[in-house]
Motif scaffolding. Sequence first.
Motif, PDB file in Angstrom:
ATOM      1  N   GLY A 100      14.640 -12.592   7.924  1.00 37.66           N
ATOM      2  CA  GLY A 100      14.059 -11.269   7.722  1.00 37.66           C
ATOM      3  C   GLY A 100      14.547 -10.268   8.754  1.00 37.66           C
ATOM      4  N   TYR A 101      14.579 -10.678   9.996  1.00 37.12           N
ATOM      5  CA  TYR A 101      15.064  -9.780  11.057  1.00 37.12           C
ATOM      6  C   TYR A 101      16.521  -9.399  10.788  1.00 37.12           C
ATOM      7  N   GLU A 102      17.338 -10.398  10.466  1.00 42.04           N
ATOM      8  CA  GLU A 102      18.762 -10.157  10.208  1.00 42.04           C
ATOM      9  C   GLU A 102      18.950  -9.262   8.985  1.00 42.04           C
ATOM     10  N   THR A 103      18.139  -9.438   7.963  1.00 43.51           N
ATOM     11  CA  THR A 103      18.298  -8.679   6.730  1.00 43.51           C
ATOM     12  C   THR A 103      17.735  -7.269   6.833  1.00 43.51           C
ATOM     13  N   PHE A 104      16.567  -7.125   7.453  1.00 46.32           N
ATOM     14  CA  PHE A 104      15.865  -5.851   7.370  1.00 46.32           C
ATOM     15  C   PHE A 104      15.837  -5.031   8.658  1.00 46.32           C
ATOM     16  N   SER A 148      17.964  -5.743  12.196  1.00 44.67           N
ATOM     17  CA  SER A 148      19.214  -5.587  12.936  1.00 44.67           C
ATOM     18  C   SER A 148      19.986  -6.900  12.924  1.00 44.67           C
ATOM     19  N   ARG A 149      21.269  -6.818  13.071  1.00 48.53           N
ATOM     20  CA  ARG A 149      22.123  -8.013  13.138  1.00 48.53           C
ATOM     21  C   ARG A 149      21.841  -8.770  14.433  1.00 48.53           C
ATOM     22  N   LEU A 150      21.883 -10.091  14.339  1.00 56.04           N
ATOM     23  CA  LEU A 150      21.681 -10.926  15.525  1.00 56.04           C
ATOM     24  C   LEU A 150      22.985 -11.207  16.256  1.00 56.04           C
ATOM     25  N   ASN A 151      24.132 -10.967  15.602  1.00 56.07           N
ATOM     26  CA  ASN A 151      25.463 -11.191  16.192  1.00 56.07           C
ATOM     27  C   ASN A 151      25.600 -12.599  16.758  1.00 56.07           C
ATOM     28  N   LEU A 152      25.335 -13.581  15.913  1.00 52.34           N
ATOM     29  CA  LEU A 152      25.420 -14.979  16.326  1.00 52.34           C
ATOM     30  C   LEU A 152      26.729 -15.643  15.909  1.00 52.34           C
ATOM     31  N   GLU A 184      24.316 -21.460  15.246  1.00 50.67           N
ATOM     32  CA  GLU A 184      24.068 -20.500  14.182  1.00 50.67           C
ATOM     33  C   GLU A 184      23.766 -21.244  12.883  1.00 50.67           C
ATOM     34  N   PRO A 185      22.629 -20.934  12.230  1.00 46.81           N
ATOM     35  CA  PRO A 185      22.332 -21.593  10.954  1.00 46.81           C
ATOM     36  C   PRO A 185      23.403 -21.256   9.924  1.00 46.81           C
ATOM     37  N   GLU A 186      23.852 -22.251   9.155  1.00 51.78           N
ATOM     38  CA  GLU A 186      24.925 -22.021   8.205  1.00 51.78           C
ATOM     39  C   GLU A 186      24.518 -21.047   7.102  1.00 51.78           C
ATOM     40  N   TRP A 187      23.237 -20.976   6.781  1.00 45.96           N
ATOM     41  CA  TRP A 187      22.768 -20.088   5.723  1.00 45.96           C
ATOM     42  C   TRP A 187      22.674 -18.637   6.173  1.00 45.96           C
ATOM     43  N   LEU A 188      22.717 -18.391   7.476  1.00 50.13           N
ATOM     44  CA  LEU A 188      22.512 -17.039   7.981  1.00 50.13           C
ATOM     45  C   LEU A 188      23.668 -16.111   7.643  1.00 50.13           C
ATOM     46  N   GLY A 189      24.868 -16.652   7.524  1.00 52.51           N
ATOM     47  CA  GLY A 189      26.038 -15.824   7.256  1.00 52.51           C
ATOM     48  C   GLY A 189      26.001 -15.157   5.889  1.00 52.51           C
TER      49      GLY A 189
END
Length: 194
Positions: free
Chosen positions: A93-97, A99-103, A109-114
């Motif tokens: 949710g944070y990444e989507t809505f 700001s980017r986490l820049n991981l 880094e979770p594989e699904w996050l990309g």
Amino acid sequence: MTSEPKAPSVPTAPQPPVGLLPKLIFGSRWLQLPLYVGLIVAQAVYVLLFLKELWHLVLHSFDASEQQIMLVVLGLIDVVMISNLLIMVIVGGYETFVSRLNLSGHPDEPEWLGHVNASVLKIKLAMAIIGISSISLLRTFIEAGNLGTTRSNFTETGVMWQVLIHLTFIISAIGIAWVDRLSESGHREKAAHD
């Protein structure tokens, strides 16, 4: 000494100034930050609950029956699954809505996050809720042998409602996945025509 000629720099078009209202609207996404911090606090509470239940399991492992141990272990699994759901909501949710986490490049880094977006997040959340509901329903089924006695925590109607609610979760997840698939194929067809 020869020096290589520098490539001419391509001038970039100046960006038009962003008005105050668009800045305010776009900046309002940061109002979600306290919500995600609150979920992190909830995660800490779940860690404490897990440790407490684990401590009780260890202390009473010689006194408890196999069924009681199984129910406590299922409770621990339930806490872990809810905790996993919290992580998906917090990080995704944070990444989507917000700001980017820049991981990118980080070893953890979770594989699904990309490739997370609101649609992927909805499907992952629906699957996690079905998993949590399944564990809860399994606990109910294990205790179902006590139905009709004073030791039972459930009634037949309560068990029926749990099954119906679980089926509703499954049907909802299938519906979300189906709508997502339809919209995805629509985007692919539009891209093919362009």
